[in-house]
Write a protein that holds these residues in place. Structure first.
Motif, PDB file in Angstrom:
ATOM      1  N   TYR A   3     -47.315  -5.033 -18.338  1.00 51.49           N
ATOM      2  CA  TYR A   3     -46.648  -3.748 -18.425  1.00 51.49           C
ATOM      3  C   TYR A   3     -47.673  -2.643 -18.442  1.00 51.49           C
ATOM      4  N   PRO A   5     -47.305   0.855 -19.868  1.00 53.06           N
ATOM      5  CA  PRO A   5     -46.375   1.790 -20.490  1.00 53.06           C
ATOM      6  C   PRO A   5     -46.544   3.186 -19.915  1.00 53.06           C
ATOM      7  N   ARG A  41     -35.091 -13.443 -31.757  1.00 51.66           N
ATOM      8  CA  ARG A  41     -36.018 -12.306 -31.811  1.00 51.66           C
ATOM      9  C   ARG A  41     -35.466 -11.244 -32.753  1.00 51.66           C
ATOM     10  N   ARG A  62     -49.717 -11.477 -33.906  1.00 52.02           N
ATOM     11  CA  ARG A  62     -49.899 -11.946 -32.524  1.00 52.02           C
ATOM     12  C   ARG A  62     -50.580 -13.302 -32.435  1.00 52.02           C
ATOM     13  N   PRO A  88     -47.251  -0.572 -33.340  1.00 52.40           N
ATOM     14  CA  PRO A  88     -46.396  -0.368 -32.169  1.00 52.40           C
ATOM     15  C   PRO A  88     -46.678  -1.345 -31.031  1.00 52.40           C
ATOM     16  N   ARG A  89     -47.556  -2.317 -31.253  1.00 54.00           N
ATOM     17  CA  ARG A  89     -47.941  -3.198 -30.137  1.00 54.00           C
ATOM     18  C   ARG A  89     -46.967  -4.355 -30.000  1.00 54.00           C
ATOM     19  N   SER A  90     -45.772  -4.038 -29.564  1.00 55.28           N
ATOM     20  CA  SER A  90     -44.744  -5.069 -29.375  1.00 55.28           C
ATOM     21  C   SER A  90     -43.865  -4.660 -28.211  1.00 55.28           C
ATOM     22  N   TYR A  91     -42.958  -5.537 -27.825  1.00 57.51           N
ATOM     23  CA  TYR A  91     -42.049  -5.226 -26.718  1.00 57.51           C
ATOM     24  C   TYR A  91     -41.251  -3.960 -27.002  1.00 57.51           C
ATOM     25  N   GLU A  98     -40.676 -13.208 -33.727  1.00 61.18           N
ATOM     26  CA  GLU A  98     -40.022 -14.226 -32.908  1.00 61.18           C
ATOM     27  C   GLU A  98     -40.039 -15.533 -33.657  1.00 61.18           C
ATOM     28  N   GLN A 100     -39.448 -19.178 -32.737  1.00 60.99           N
ATOM     29  CA  GLN A 100     -39.285 -20.075 -31.606  1.00 60.99           C
ATOM     30  C   GLN A 100     -39.020 -21.475 -32.145  1.00 60.99           C
ATOM     31  N   LYS A 465     -31.733  -9.203 -24.768  1.00 58.55           N
ATOM     32  CA  LYS A 465     -32.772  -8.645 -23.898  1.00 58.55           C
ATOM     33  C   LYS A 465     -33.084  -7.233 -24.318  1.00 58.55           C
TER      34      LYS A 465
HETATM   35  N1  LIG Z   1     -42.217 -14.927 -26.230  1.00 62.37           N
HETATM   36  C1  LIG Z   1     -41.909 -13.887 -25.487  1.00 62.37           C
HETATM   37  N2  LIG Z   1     -42.034 -13.960 -24.156  1.00 62.37           N
HETATM   38  C2  LIG Z   1     -41.695 -12.894 -23.387  1.00 62.37           C
HETATM   39  C3  LIG Z   1     -41.216 -11.696 -23.964  1.00 62.37           C
HETATM   40  C4  LIG Z   1     -41.094 -11.648 -25.374  1.00 62.37           C
HETATM   41  O1  LIG Z   1     -40.662 -10.640 -25.956  1.00 62.37           O
HETATM   42  N3  LIG Z   1     -41.458 -12.741 -26.084  1.00 62.37           N
HETATM   43  N4  LIG Z   1     -40.893 -10.620 -23.141  1.00 62.37           N
HETATM   44  C5  LIG Z   1     -40.008  -9.644 -23.498  1.00 62.37           C
HETATM   45  O2  LIG Z   1     -39.137  -9.247 -22.780  1.00 62.37           O
HETATM   46  C6  LIG Z   1     -41.440 -10.573 -21.803  1.00 62.37           C
HETATM   47  C7  LIG Z   1     -42.862 -10.136 -21.898  1.00 62.37           C
HETATM   48  N5  LIG Z   1     -42.916  -8.750 -22.230  1.00 62.37           N
HETATM   49  C8  LIG Z   1     -43.644  -8.185 -23.224  1.00 62.37           C
HETATM   50  C9  LIG Z   1     -44.073  -6.901 -23.035  1.00 62.37           C
HETATM   51  C10 LIG Z   1     -44.846  -6.276 -23.951  1.00 62.37           C
HETATM   52  C11 LIG Z   1     -45.225  -6.963 -25.109  1.00 62.37           C
HETATM   53  C12 LIG Z   1     -46.162  -6.311 -26.090  1.00 62.37           C
HETATM   54  O3  LIG Z   1     -46.459  -6.865 -27.131  1.00 62.37           O
HETATM   55  N6  LIG Z   1     -46.660  -5.122 -25.784  1.00 62.37           N
HETATM   56  C13 LIG Z   1     -47.582  -4.396 -26.588  1.00 62.37           C
HETATM   57  C14 LIG Z   1     -48.971  -4.990 -26.516  1.00 62.37           C
HETATM   58  C15 LIG Z   1     -49.556  -4.988 -25.156  1.00 62.37           C
HETATM   59  C16 LIG Z   1     -50.897  -5.719 -25.093  1.00 62.37           C
HETATM   60  O4  LIG Z   1     -51.390  -6.207 -26.082  1.00 62.37           O
HETATM   61  O5  LIG Z   1     -51.438  -5.744 -23.983  1.00 62.37           O
HETATM   62  C17 LIG Z   1     -47.585  -2.953 -26.164  1.00 62.37           C
HETATM   63  O6  LIG Z   1     -47.024  -2.633 -25.120  1.00 62.37           O
HETATM   64  O7  LIG Z   1     -48.148  -2.167 -26.902  1.00 62.37           O
HETATM   65  C18 LIG Z   1     -44.772  -8.228 -25.325  1.00 62.37           C
HETATM   66  C19 LIG Z   1     -43.968  -8.864 -24.382  1.00 62.37           C
HETATM   67  C20 LIG Z   1     -41.328 -11.939 -21.183  1.00 62.37           C
HETATM   68  N7  LIG Z   1     -41.848 -12.979 -22.062  1.00 62.37           N
END
Ligand SMILES: Nc1nc2c(c(=O)[nH]1)N(C=O)[C@@H](CNc1ccc(C(=O)N[C@@H](CCC(=O)O)C(=O)O)cc1)CN2
Ligand SMILES: Nc1nc2c(ncn2[C@@H]2O[C@H](COP(=O)(O)OP(=O)(O)OP(=O)(O)O)[C@@H](O)[C@H]2O)c(=O)[nH]1
Ligand SMILES: [K+]
Length: 465
Positions: A3, A5, A41, A62, A88-91, A98, A100, A465
């Protein structure tokens, strides 16, 4: 693909978007039913408490952590992997946990119940992604592409959704908006001067900026239009009596002799609908042969009505007869019920029987195609006709999975840019056109967005989702 952002530019005078809300939400993120692994989740302010309750401790951020998931009484529900993403470092941009576990419906239900008992509420469809949007982790076009990626029905469709998800579409929109801002500033600076006082060099620079923007816009609209074809495909009404070779032809078209015809689930009369795929473009076929007979019962009548509604809104008609055969009265009455002006191909099948040669003639959007489903002779022409009618053109990389909403906004932007070009001598009008163009583009990324639009978009997501 990672991603990227997109910090949304806040539009002046717009109220700040709704805050993501203090509620902590939880949902089963994996499909219903049994599976190797299932994921619950959780997102929001109470995640830490919930982790403490279920796991006894907060997992290292993480870090996949093997842990026992336990009931309030301390009995094991499952032994699984816990993942904690601190905000804030999450989806979603919030604290996320999570769980699992083993993918059984009872395990998932118990885990979800446990999270709810600890203060979460069950998430609405799309709510995690909605929060990701509201917390600026992704923009609106990216959020939509998440759903499009999940729903993609071909490799090509998935690839263009993934490209939008990675932010390529949004970046192109954002840089168009930036170019418009620059041009607007330039134009606004000229507004206070009479036309004859404008430096000809300035005038030339303005014109050049505008035409560069128009070119970039046209390229983007084209890529988006092609992406929309991959998403929407073409609905084709098939007209032809039994045994003319419809099934054989469909199998041929799809490029395989095995039964590739896949019924679309959820319709009462599934057998009259099938989807094949050409170059990644879904072609939805509706067999009107099932529409001839007077309906026996209520269920069948509903099925037939639905099929008619679909056939009547089809984007094309395939009228199939056998080579040398006289047109049928029944076919003519079916054809007459389809909208006039809809592109039509009359397919003369089984040319091998009469030893004719394959040939095609076209008249406007219509065509006559002589072919053999059995030998494959002439089938390529039909395939090309279908793809052309769907609006598909050969392309390289670079399509974006656009939605109708995006195309509408891009078209409005295009009209306004054309108007701007006519108004280059009237700076106020010119500036106004540019502003409206910007707002239209802003609707795509959600920089300009209304709550009801968000509700409409996210409610169509699947749960979790
Ligand atoms: N286990 C798991 N798999 C998954 C997801 C999930 O939530 N959990 N996703 C969910 O749909 C998708 C992956 N998408 C994700 C997008 C951003 C971040 C995230 O933590 N973003 C932070 C850190 C970015 C980084 O460290 O590079 C951020 O944007 O700040 C996690 C999952 C598909 N696979
Ligand atoms: N010689 C020859 N036979 C063909 C051709 N296309 C189909 N057939 C034969 O025609 C018969 C009917 O073909 P189908 O594909 O089942 O026809 P259909 O229109 O799907 O029939 P319904 O499902 O009953 O509507 C079969 O025996 C096919 O093998 C062709 O191009 N040449
Ligand atoms: K058949």
């Amino acid at each position: 693909m990672a991603y990227q952002p997109h910090p949304r530019a806040r539009v002046e005078g717009q109220s700040a978007p709704l805050s993501a809300g203090a509620d902590t939400i939880a949902a089963v993120a994996t499909p219903a039913g049994r599976g190797g692994i299932g994921v619950v989740r959780v997102s929001g302010a109470r995640v830490r408490e919930i982790a403490g309750g279920v796991l006894g401790a907060l997992p290292e951020p993480r870090h996949a952590t093997l842990a026992d998931f336990r009931t309030a009484q301390g009995a094991p529900i499952d032994s699984g992997i816990a993942l904690f993403f601190p905000a804030p470092r999450s989806y979603t941009g919030e604290d996320v946990l999570e769980l699992q576990g083993h993918g059984g419906p009872v395990v998932m239900r118990e885990l979800l119940r446990r999270c709810v008992a600890l203060g979460a509420r069950v998430a609405e469809p799309g709510e995690f992604t909605r929060r990701a949007f509201l917390n600026d982790r992704i923009d609106l076009a990216q959020a939509e592409s998440v759903a499009d990626l999940i729903d993609a029905s071909s490799t090509e469709a998935a690839a263009s959704a993934a490209r939008s998800l990675a932010g390529e579409f949004s970046q192109r929109i954002t840089s168009l908006v930036a170019a418009l801002t620059e041009l607007r500033m330039h134009v606004e600076a000229c507004i206070d001067f009479p036309e004859e006082e404008i430096d000809p060099a300035d005038r030339k620079a303005l014109d050049e900026k505008l035409s560069a923007i128009r070119v970039a816009h046209a390229v983007l609209l084209d890529a988006a239009r092609q992406g929309a074809v991959l998403r929407e495909g073409l609905t084709v009404a098939l007209v032809g009596r039994p045994n003319v070779g419809k099934s054989s032809l469909l199998n041929r078209l799809a490029g395989e002799d095995v039964a590739i015809v896949t019924p679309i689930a959820g319709t009462t009369r599934d057998y009259v609908r099938a989807t094949i795929e050409l170059e990644g473009v879904p072609i939805h076929l509706i067999d009107t042969a099932g529409l001839r007979d007077a309906a026996a019962d209520e269920v069948e009548r509903i099925g037939i009505e639905r099929t008619w509604a679909a056939a009547a809104s089809a984007g094309a008609v395939l009228y199939i007869t056998e080579e040398g055969e006289q047109p049928r009265v029944e076919d003519a009455s079916l054809l007459a019920r389809l909208p006039a002006g809809i592109p039509k191909a009359h397919v003369f099948n089984k040319i091998d029987l009469s030893r004719s040669t394959a040939s095609t003639s076209a008249a406007g959007k219509d065509a006559e195609i002589h072919l053999s489903a059995k030998t494959g002779d002439g089938v390529a022409a039909l395939r090309s006709w279908l793809l052309e009618t769907a609006g598909w053109r050969p392309h390289g990389e670079g399509l974006f999975m656009a939605r109708e909403r995006h195309l509408v906004a891009l078209r409005v932007a295009g009209e306004r840019l054309a108007s701007a070009e006519r108004n280059t001598q009237a700076f106020e009008l010119f500036a106004e056109d540019l502003k409206i163009t910007q707002d239209a583009l802003g609707q795509i990324t959600g920089a300009v967005s209304a709550d009801d639009l968000l509700g409409e978009i996210f409610s169509r997501f699947c749960i979790g989702k």
